[in-house]
Scaffold this active site. Sequence first.
Site, PDB file in Angstrom:
ATOM      1  CE1 TYR A 128      -3.393  -2.473   5.855  1.00 53.85           C
ATOM      2  CE2 TYR A 128      -3.235  -0.130   5.313  1.00 53.85           C
ATOM      3  CZ  TYR A 128      -3.316  -1.454   4.912  1.00 53.85           C
ATOM      4  OH  TYR A 128      -3.297  -1.766   3.572  1.00 53.85           O
ATOM      5  CE  LYS A 147      -0.142  -4.573   3.170  1.00 56.24           C
ATOM      6  NZ  LYS A 147      -0.543  -5.936   2.705  1.00 56.24           N
ATOM      7  CB  THR A 167      -0.895  -0.011   1.261  1.00 58.50           C
ATOM      8  OG1 THR A 167      -1.518   1.265   1.404  1.00 58.50           O
ATOM      9  CG2 THR A 167      -0.113  -0.304   2.533  1.00 58.50           C
ATOM     10  CG  ASP A 168      -1.297   4.872  -0.933  1.00 56.73           C
ATOM     11  OD1 ASP A 168      -1.767   4.256   0.037  1.00 56.73           O
ATOM     12  OD2 ASP A 168      -1.984   5.657  -1.636  1.00 56.73           O
ATOM     13  CD  GLU A 169      -3.266   3.693   4.601  1.00 57.43           C
ATOM     14  OE1 GLU A 169      -2.972   3.595   5.806  1.00 57.43           O
ATOM     15  OE2 GLU A 169      -4.428   3.767   4.192  1.00 57.43           O
TER      16      GLU A 169
HETATM   17  P1  NAD Z   1      -9.883  -7.129   2.622  1.00 56.66           P
HETATM   18  O1  NAD Z   1      -9.877  -6.802   4.072  1.00 56.66           O
HETATM   19  O2  NAD Z   1     -11.116  -6.898   1.827  1.00 56.66           O
HETATM   20  O3  NAD Z   1      -9.478  -8.648   2.414  1.00 56.66           O
HETATM   21  C1  NAD Z   1      -8.474  -9.276   3.169  1.00 56.66           C
HETATM   22  C2  NAD Z   1      -8.644 -10.779   3.007  1.00 56.66           C
HETATM   23  O4  NAD Z   1      -7.582 -11.423   3.725  1.00 56.66           O
HETATM   24  C3  NAD Z   1      -9.965 -11.310   3.585  1.00 56.66           C
HETATM   25  O5  NAD Z   1     -10.538 -12.231   2.673  1.00 56.66           O
HETATM   26  C4  NAD Z   1      -9.536 -12.004   4.882  1.00 56.66           C
HETATM   27  O6  NAD Z   1     -10.377 -13.084   5.240  1.00 56.66           O
HETATM   28  C5  NAD Z   1      -8.136 -12.489   4.497  1.00 56.66           C
HETATM   29  N1  NAD Z   1      -7.268 -12.706   5.671  1.00 56.66           N
HETATM   30  C6  NAD Z   1      -7.085 -11.873   6.735  1.00 56.66           C
HETATM   31  N2  NAD Z   1      -6.223 -12.426   7.604  1.00 56.66           N
HETATM   32  C7  NAD Z   1      -5.845 -13.624   7.068  1.00 56.66           C
HETATM   33  C8  NAD Z   1      -4.950 -14.655   7.487  1.00 56.66           C
HETATM   34  N3  NAD Z   1      -4.280 -14.567   8.649  1.00 56.66           N
HETATM   35  N4  NAD Z   1      -4.804 -15.741   6.697  1.00 56.66           N
HETATM   36  C9  NAD Z   1      -5.483 -15.840   5.539  1.00 56.66           C
HETATM   37  N5  NAD Z   1      -6.338 -14.908   5.083  1.00 56.66           N
HETATM   38  C10 NAD Z   1      -6.510 -13.802   5.846  1.00 56.66           C
HETATM   39  O7  NAD Z   1      -8.656  -6.313   2.007  1.00 56.66           O
HETATM   40  P2  NAD Z   1      -8.475  -5.656   0.572  1.00 56.66           P
HETATM   41  O8  NAD Z   1      -8.960  -4.272   0.617  1.00 56.66           O
HETATM   42  O9  NAD Z   1      -8.955  -6.601  -0.453  1.00 56.66           O
HETATM   43  O10 NAD Z   1      -6.874  -5.590   0.528  1.00 56.66           O
HETATM   44  C11 NAD Z   1      -6.136  -6.687   0.028  1.00 56.66           C
HETATM   45  C12 NAD Z   1      -4.653  -6.371   0.127  1.00 56.66           C
HETATM   46  O11 NAD Z   1      -4.364  -5.191  -0.601  1.00 56.66           O
HETATM   47  C13 NAD Z   1      -4.172  -6.102   1.554  1.00 56.66           C
HETATM   48  O12 NAD Z   1      -2.904  -6.669   1.694  1.00 56.66           O
HETATM   49  C14 NAD Z   1      -4.104  -4.578   1.644  1.00 56.66           C
HETATM   50  O13 NAD Z   1      -3.116  -4.188   2.564  1.00 56.66           O
HETATM   51  C15 NAD Z   1      -3.718  -4.228   0.228  1.00 56.66           C
HETATM   52  N6  NAD Z   1      -4.144  -2.914  -0.262  1.00 56.66           N
HETATM   53  C16 NAD Z   1      -5.471  -2.537  -0.189  1.00 56.66           C
HETATM   54  C17 NAD Z   1      -5.870  -1.310  -0.718  1.00 56.66           C
HETATM   55  C18 NAD Z   1      -7.317  -0.853  -0.668  1.00 56.66           C
HETATM   56  O14 NAD Z   1      -7.591   0.305  -1.010  1.00 56.66           O
HETATM   57  N7  NAD Z   1      -8.260  -1.692  -0.287  1.00 56.66           N
HETATM   58  C19 NAD Z   1      -4.918  -0.468  -1.324  1.00 56.66           C
HETATM   59  C20 NAD Z   1      -3.581  -0.884  -1.350  1.00 56.66           C
HETATM   60  C21 NAD Z   1      -3.216  -2.120  -0.842  1.00 56.66           C
HETATM   61  O1  DAU Z   2      -4.220   4.010   0.539  1.00 55.16           O
HETATM   62  C1  DAU Z   2      -4.407   2.628   0.463  1.00 55.16           C
HETATM   63  C2  DAU Z   2      -5.209   2.178   1.650  1.00 55.16           C
HETATM   64  O2  DAU Z   2      -6.549   2.621   1.411  1.00 55.16           O
HETATM   65  C3  DAU Z   2      -5.200   0.681   1.877  1.00 55.16           C
HETATM   66  O3  DAU Z   2      -3.899   0.273   2.164  1.00 55.16           O
HETATM   67  C4  DAU Z   2      -6.142   0.287   3.006  1.00 55.16           C
HETATM   68  O4  DAU Z   2      -6.217  -1.116   3.120  1.00 55.16           O
HETATM   69  C5  DAU Z   2      -7.525   0.826   2.694  1.00 55.16           C
HETATM   70  O5  DAU Z   2      -8.387   0.567   3.778  1.00 55.16           O
HETATM   71  C6  DAU Z   2      -7.465   2.319   2.416  1.00 55.16           C
HETATM   72  O6  DAU Z   2      -7.115   3.058   3.621  1.00 55.16           O
HETATM   73  P1  DAU Z   2      -7.791   4.468   3.963  1.00 55.16           P
HETATM   74  O7  DAU Z   2      -7.664   4.684   5.402  1.00 55.16           O
HETATM   75  O8  DAU Z   2      -7.299   5.530   3.057  1.00 55.16           O
HETATM   76  O9  DAU Z   2      -9.305   4.130   3.518  1.00 55.16           O
HETATM   77  P2  DAU Z   2     -10.702   4.397   4.232  1.00 55.16           P
HETATM   78  O10 DAU Z   2     -11.754   3.996   3.250  1.00 55.16           O
HETATM   79  O11 DAU Z   2     -10.779   3.845   5.600  1.00 55.16           O
HETATM   80  O12 DAU Z   2     -10.713   5.987   4.353  1.00 55.16           O
HETATM   81  C7  DAU Z   2     -10.567   6.811   3.199  1.00 55.16           C
HETATM   82  C8  DAU Z   2     -10.576   8.255   3.677  1.00 55.16           C
HETATM   83  O13 DAU Z   2     -11.890   8.579   4.160  1.00 55.16           O
HETATM   84  C9  DAU Z   2      -9.622   8.531   4.837  1.00 55.16           C
HETATM   85  O14 DAU Z   2      -9.088   9.851   4.695  1.00 55.16           O
HETATM   86  C10 DAU Z   2     -10.522   8.486   6.064  1.00 55.16           C
HETATM   87  C11 DAU Z   2     -11.858   8.984   5.536  1.00 55.16           C
HETATM   88  N1  DAU Z   2     -13.051   8.420   6.186  1.00 55.16           N
HETATM   89  C12 DAU Z   2     -13.162   7.062   6.273  1.00 55.16           C
HETATM   90  C13 DAU Z   2     -14.261   6.492   6.891  1.00 55.16           C
HETATM   91  C14 DAU Z   2     -14.366   4.984   7.005  1.00 55.16           C
HETATM   92  C15 DAU Z   2     -14.049   9.268   6.669  1.00 55.16           C
HETATM   93  O15 DAU Z   2     -13.959  10.509   6.560  1.00 55.16           O
HETATM   94  N2  DAU Z   2     -15.136   8.685   7.281  1.00 55.16           N
HETATM   95  C16 DAU Z   2     -15.272   7.342   7.423  1.00 55.16           C
HETATM   96  O16 DAU Z   2     -16.282   6.888   8.013  1.00 55.16           O
END
Ligand code: NAD
Ligand code: DAU
Length: 336
Positions: free
Chosen positions: A145, A149, A121-123
Amino acid sequence: MRLLVTGGAGFIGSNFVQHRLGSRPEDEVVVLDKMTYAGRRENLDGLPADRFSLVEADICDPEAVRRALDGCDAIVNFAAESHVDRSIEAPGEFITTDVYGTYVLLEAAREAGIRHLQISTDEVYGSIDEGSFTEVSSLDPSSPYAASKAGGDLVVSAFKQTYGADSLIVRASNNYGPQQHPEKLIPLVILNAIHGDPIPVYGDGMQVRNWLFVRDFCTAIETVLERGQAGQVYNVGGPDELPNIEVVRRILDLAGRDESLISYVEDRLGHDVRYSLASEKTEGLGWKAAVSFDQGIERTFNWYRENREWWETLRSGEYREYYLRQYGTELAGPAS
Ligand code: NAD
Ligand code: DAU
């Protein structure tokens, strides 16, 4: 290829499995997933039974990983605890899965002599006021988190450096699209707008995110898996950057709701102000994002509107309890 896709029942993993089985008709996929609150079998419905299987297991369990890996040519690791707010509430599971779990997968991939692609992730870079992070920017994670990562990424790099493992990393900006859990901003706003529930906006809503449509991320992952070099990091950012409040307004427009639903609430602890990724290195492998935010948000809104059965059970279960803990209010309105 036969791929082991860990965390494949979650949001991005399941979109990737659907994409991959469609784009590579000869490929097979084994999903290994612990089926936490974020893992959903429904996400994997309708996949070809002769080319797809699901193993319910933890990536921290070396034996289960080894068994599932039998005959596989690569691991793509999506498995993680992924929600920043939950990491602030309880960080322990994040460290276990995102760091130790990554190590277990790396050991198994090394033993088998196969590629490990880490989805990151960019985070991990922290917040940036101007410009964009490149792959050589330093790591400065803010939340538990993001730190977990970053820890996972460092173990991936160490395995290449120390053992010559075929491991590499892709780091993406905020994904959105079908099958995302409603704890995350975009699906939360869509479902609350559909129900007429208040929409919680943290702080002043001016935090900026770099939105990437999930199917664009899937093509980037495929590109890096097939053309990326071991030991390298590849950034994948979306085409548009928007402040959160602008995202909320666009969704309210699509839902035909006015801004009276917006409720400014206490800010997230350690909230990063802006994320932005430079993706030129990944584009150099032949990838380009195809979906603008305007196109992607409309597709996403329509998907949630048309797939009520996907989210109806979610809104009545564990998520309801989480929502009350996180926001101090009950999810209110019945579906309209
Ligand atoms: P998600 O939370 O929707 O899915 C995570 C999955 O991992 C779930 O199916 C969960 O059951 C499984 N899991 C959790 N712990 C586990 C374990 N110990 N063993 C096996 N499976 C396990 O997450 P997502 O949003 O699909 O993100 C997927 C990946 O991409 C993550 O690694 C996250 O850090 C990364 N990522 C997400 C975003 C985003 O915006 N959602 C952006 C950048 C990177
Ligand atoms: O940037 C990549 C990341 O994006 C991933 O690595 C993470 O897995 C994914 O969860 C996401 O993280 P963020 O914290 O950026 O996403 P989230 O949807 O939780 O929040 C997006 C933005 O919106 C953030 O600035 C917080 C804000 N927010 C979020 C929620 C849930 C609100 O203002 N209100 C809310 O209720």
